[in-house]
Design a protein around this motif. Structure first.
Motif, PDB file in Angstrom:
ATOM      1  N   LEU A 129      -1.072  -8.263   4.450  1.00 52.15           N
ATOM      2  CA  LEU A 129       0.072  -8.406   3.555  1.00 52.15           C
ATOM      3  C   LEU A 129       0.458  -7.055   2.964  1.00 52.15           C
ATOM      4  O   LEU A 129      -0.401  -6.218   2.671  1.00 52.15           O
ATOM      5  N   ALA A 130       1.762  -6.875   2.777  1.00 47.42           N
ATOM      6  CA  ALA A 130       2.304  -5.671   2.160  1.00 47.42           C
ATOM      7  C   ALA A 130       3.477  -6.075   1.277  1.00 47.42           C
ATOM      8  O   ALA A 130       4.202  -7.021   1.590  1.00 47.42           O
ATOM      9  N   CYS A 131       3.656  -5.346   0.193  1.00 50.18           N
ATOM     10  CA  CYS A 131       4.839  -5.591  -0.638  1.00 50.18           C
ATOM     11  C   CYS A 131       6.063  -5.099   0.138  1.00 50.18           C
ATOM     12  O   CYS A 131       5.949  -4.322   1.097  1.00 50.18           O
ATOM     13  N   VAL A 132       7.220  -5.546  -0.267  1.00 47.82           N
ATOM     14  CA  VAL A 132       8.438  -5.207   0.464  1.00 47.82           C
ATOM     15  C   VAL A 132       8.657  -3.695   0.506  1.00 47.82           C
ATOM     16  O   VAL A 132       9.067  -3.150   1.538  1.00 47.82           O
ATOM     17  N   THR A 133       8.341  -2.993  -0.580  1.00 49.88           N
ATOM     18  CA  THR A 133       8.561  -1.551  -0.606  1.00 49.88           C
ATOM     19  C   THR A 133       7.639  -0.838   0.380  1.00 49.88           C
ATOM     20  O   THR A 133       8.094  -0.016   1.177  1.00 49.88           O
ATOM     21  N   CYS A 134       6.348  -1.133   0.329  1.00 45.69           N
ATOM     22  CA  CYS A 134       5.418  -0.486   1.258  1.00 45.69           C
ATOM     23  C   CYS A 134       5.766  -0.825   2.701  1.00 45.69           C
ATOM     24  O   CYS A 134       5.765   0.054   3.572  1.00 45.69           O
ATOM     25  N   ASN A 135       6.076  -2.081   2.965  1.00 44.68           N
ATOM     26  CA  ASN A 135       6.387  -2.498   4.330  1.00 44.68           C
ATOM     27  C   ASN A 135       7.650  -1.804   4.841  1.00 44.68           C
ATOM     28  O   ASN A 135       7.694  -1.325   5.980  1.00 44.68           O
ATOM     29  N   ARG A 136       8.656  -1.733   4.000  1.00 42.64           N
ATOM     30  CA  ARG A 136       9.916  -1.095   4.404  1.00 42.64           C
ATOM     31  C   ARG A 136       9.709   0.402   4.629  1.00 42.64           C
ATOM     32  O   ARG A 136      10.188   0.967   5.611  1.00 42.64           O
ATOM     33  N   GLN A 137       9.011   1.056   3.716  1.00 37.97           N
ATOM     34  CA  GLN A 137       8.794   2.495   3.831  1.00 37.97           C
ATOM     35  C   GLN A 137       7.926   2.836   5.043  1.00 37.97           C
ATOM     36  O   GLN A 137       8.156   3.824   5.714  1.00 37.97           O
ATOM     37  N   LYS A 138       6.920   2.010   5.299  1.00 36.44           N
ATOM     38  CA  LYS A 138       6.020   2.265   6.433  1.00 36.44           C
ATOM     39  C   LYS A 138       6.779   2.127   7.742  1.00 36.44           C
ATOM     40  O   LYS A 138       6.568   2.903   8.673  1.00 36.44           O
ATOM     41  N   SER A 139       7.640   1.128   7.825  1.00 36.84           N
ATOM     42  CA  SER A 139       8.421   0.873   9.027  1.00 36.84           C
ATOM     43  C   SER A 139       7.493   0.847  10.240  1.00 36.84           C
ATOM     44  O   SER A 139       6.546   0.074  10.265  1.00 36.84           O
ATOM     45  N   ASN A 140       7.726   1.704  11.228  1.00 36.38           N
ATOM     46  CA  ASN A 140       6.851   1.708  12.400  1.00 36.38           C
ATOM     47  C   ASN A 140       5.963   2.956  12.434  1.00 36.38           C
ATOM     48  O   ASN A 140       5.467   3.351  13.483  1.00 36.38           O
TER      49      ASN A 140
END
Length: 141
Positions: A56-67
């Protein structure tokens, strides 16, 4: 269109992660929004939709990490692997500052992950300040 993740697998990931972002440790119960399922090794780079590659990741971390899988360590400017919440110990790469509102990277991986995911952005720092005041943060080990 997103990849299908079964309800059973979603429950396993939620249990594994304790409903907390594997990167910045934001707790779902505090933000009141569902966390997202992150492919640690992105599907675009060969990562599978299997339990061992999901967290699981918060929306900010997930979006910033991308690929992303690697990012320059701001201290050494060398390309470093990003933190893997499935395999790495959070405390081996990160610590909280004295106020418990900013994350400090203590390894190249930690620093690179903080920079890539913008884990100390102004909005989350303000939120963490309030969470600390309420006694909700940082999460206990």
């Amino acid at each position: 269109m997103g990849l299908h993740i079964s309800d059973e697998l979603r429950l396993q990931i939620r249990h594994d992660s304790q409903a907390m972002c594997g990167y910045c440790q934001t707790q779902e119960a505090i933000i009141g929004l569902p966390l997202q399922i992150d492919h640690i090794l992105p599907t675009s780079k060969g990562g599978g939709t299997i339990r061992e590659n999901l967290w699981l990741a918060c929306v900010t971390c997930n979006r910033q990490k991308s690929n992303s899988t690697h990012y320059p360590d701001p201290e050494t400017n060398t390309e470093s692997p990003l933190f893997n919440p499935r395999q790495d110990s959070w405390g081996a790469h990160f610590q909280w500052d004295d106020s418990n509102i900013r994350i400090i990277g203590i390894t190249p991986t930690g620093r690179a992950t903080i920079a890539c995911l913008d884990m100390n952005n102004a909005l989350i720092v303000r939120a963490r300040f309030r969470w600390v005041q309420a006694g909700w943060h940082p999460p206990s080990e």
